[in-house]
Design an enzyme around this catalytic site. Structure first.
Site, PDB file in Angstrom:
ATOM      1  N   ARG A  18     -22.750  -8.999  18.968  1.00 32.26           N
ATOM      2  CA  ARG A  18     -22.498  -9.616  20.276  1.00 32.26           C
ATOM      3  C   ARG A  18     -20.995  -9.690  20.527  1.00 32.26           C
ATOM      4  O   ARG A  18     -20.351 -10.708  20.216  1.00 32.26           O
ATOM      5  CB  ARG A  18     -23.139 -11.007  20.318  1.00 32.26           C
TER       6      ARG A  18
ATOM      7  N   LYS B   1     -25.567 -12.998  -8.144  1.00 33.90           N
ATOM      8  CA  LYS B   1     -24.244 -12.958  -8.769  1.00 33.90           C
ATOM      9  C   LYS B   1     -24.349 -12.744 -10.272  1.00 33.90           C
ATOM     10  O   LYS B   1     -23.538 -12.017 -10.864  1.00 33.90           O
ATOM     11  CB  LYS B   1     -23.503 -14.256  -8.449  1.00 33.90           C
TER      12      LYS B   1
ATOM     13  N   VAL C 298       0.817  -1.205   0.000  1.00 34.12           N
ATOM     14  CA  VAL C 298       0.000   0.000   0.000  1.00 34.12           C
ATOM     15  C   VAL C 298       0.856   1.263   0.000  1.00 34.12           C
ATOM     16  O   VAL C 298       0.505   2.283  -0.595  1.00 34.12           O
ATOM     17  CB  VAL C 298      -0.954  -0.009   1.214  1.00 34.12           C
TER      18      VAL C 298
END
Length: 437
Positions: free
Chosen positions: A54, A210, A41
């Site tokens: 949770r 898709k 990067v």
């Protein structure tokens, strides 16, 4: 390893929405490959927070990263939002908020893109943000980026593939063992290939979403899941699979996207249904839970993409690939490809789409039966390619394979044949793909 970073580079901060099977793998890969990702990067890639419902169930994620406030996480100082929640809401609202705030987005959410892709792209364009979604179709298989970028200079005419691992596992098992649909579905569930509620897979909803994404990219036209003709595999019998085998074919659930011209002009057709394909076709050898997509383009010719189409690690691999791309754009000041919908082609209804049928009939075993059946085909202008008849006492089995004809004509033919006095039962009807007669 020495990591070369841009001197002025600040960390690229990432918000992760969802931490199920795929999200857990994303967290792991971000940690384990931190140095490599930074090198690729040009700046560190830093996980700023993970939004879950949770927190106490996510022991593998540092507690200080967990939050139940997804909206607050997006509004904080983050650069990229990675979404692996799935479903339409709250994912849609959260990603629109992220894009409108200028955050780049990486998503694996096929259902959301198939329903609201245009809205997401418009928000991304308005804010100058990136929207990447390689993981939404076919897991780790690099498929969307070639359609979106590598083949951008070509004219794609057809995309046909196996894009759902659950149904491919079931049909492969039926072909290999002769077992029934119910038996192989139970096996797929026990092995973890099918969900407790397999509806999205076996009824074709997953593959249809898709297919909408694939058609949109391939044909530069906005296609939604509602535009896709859809049939699942629940009606595929062991007898259907055996009949295909006798003809040198196998049965697959296919997503088929085509760009064709007829008397009414150019249009696209997008459909998902089970079909018989020759065992010599490249897709015929794709077995188990694997995916493969066959692409045809004017200049590139025929291409095939194959690999693991689902699973935590493969899907996370695609997510990380997108994350590297959008993070690099952030660091370098660039932007990824925008939506390309300039062609704006109409979506052809299934009734006008040319297909071929394999029809199995139980008929009375007496003279004149074949001529009566053939007359119905001629009445609907449907040409017969193959006929096979076997006697069984007072009854007989008659199998007809047609040449290509509009699907509506084929449907009408079958309906008319079913009403003939000499026809005891239309045992099965299945489309035939992947060959020309």
């Amino acid at each position: 390893m020495t990591v070369q970073l841009r001197p002025e580079a600040k960390p690229v901060r990432v918000a992760l929405l969802g931490c199920g099977t795929v999200g857990t793998e994303v967290v792991r890969l971000l940690h384990e490959q931190a140095d490599d990702l930074a090198a690729r990067v040009g700046a560190p890639v830093e996980l700023a927070g993970v939004a879950v419902r949770r927190p106490h169930k996510h022991h593998d994620v540092p507690a200080e990263l967990l939050t139940t406030d997804a909206a607050g996480l997006i509004a904080s100082d983050v650069d990229v939002v990675v979404e692996v929640i799935g479903g339409i809401e709250p994912a849609r609202t959260l990603l629109l908020d992220a894009l409108r705030a200028g955050r780049s987005v990486v998503t694996a959410n096929k259902a959301l893109l198939a329903e609201h892709g245009a809205e997401l792209f418009e928000a991304a364009d308005a804010a100058g943000a990136d929207l990447y979604f390689e993981a939404a179709v076919a897991g780790a298989i690099p498929l969307l980026r070639p359609l979106r970028e590598s083949l951008a200079g070509d004219r794609i005419t057809r995309v046909m593939g196996i894009v759902n691992g659950t149904t491919n596992f079931i049909l492969s098992a039926m072909d290999g063992t002769g077992a029934s649909y119910a038996e192989t579905l139970e096996e797929a569930t026990q092995l973890g290939y099918a969900e407790a509620d397999p509806t999205a897979d076996v009824d074709g909803f997953d593959a249809a979403a898709k297919a909408a994404i694939l058609a949109s990219l391939a044909f530069h036209t906005r296609v939604t899941a509602a535009d896709v003709y859809r049939e699942g595999i629940a009606a595929v019998s062991a007898a259907d699979v055996a009949a295909a085998r006798e003809l040198g074919r196998t049965v697959k659930l296919l997503a088929i996207c085509e760009r064709e011209a007829d008397d009414e002009g150019e249009a696209v057709s997008v459909r998902v249904h089970p079909a018989m394909i020759p065992r010599s076709h490249p897709l015929a050898g794709v077995n188990g839970a694997f995916n493969a997509v066959f692409v045809e383009a004017d200049a590139a010719g025929q291409l095939m993409f194959y690999g693991q189409g689902a699973g935590g690690a493969p899907t996370a691999s695609a997510v990380l690939g997108d994350l590297v791309a959008v993070a690099r754009n952030r660091v370098m000041g660039g932007r990824g490809p925008r939506e390309s919908a300039y062609a704006d082609l109409p979506v052809r209804p299934m009734g006008r789409t040319p297909t071929r049928y394999h029809i199995s009939l139980d008929v009375a075993d007496r003279s004149g039966v074949l001529s009566q059946v053939a007359a119905v085909f001629a009445e609907h202008d449907v040409s017969i390619a193959v006929v096979r008849q076997e006697g069984r006492g007072a009854d007989a089995s008659l199998v007809v394979v047609t040449h290509s004809a509009p699907d509506a004509a084929l449907r009408s033919t079958v309906d008319k044949i079913a009403g003939l006095p000499v026809v005891r039962e239309v045992v099965s009807v299945m489309r035939v793909e992947g060959e020309e007669l």
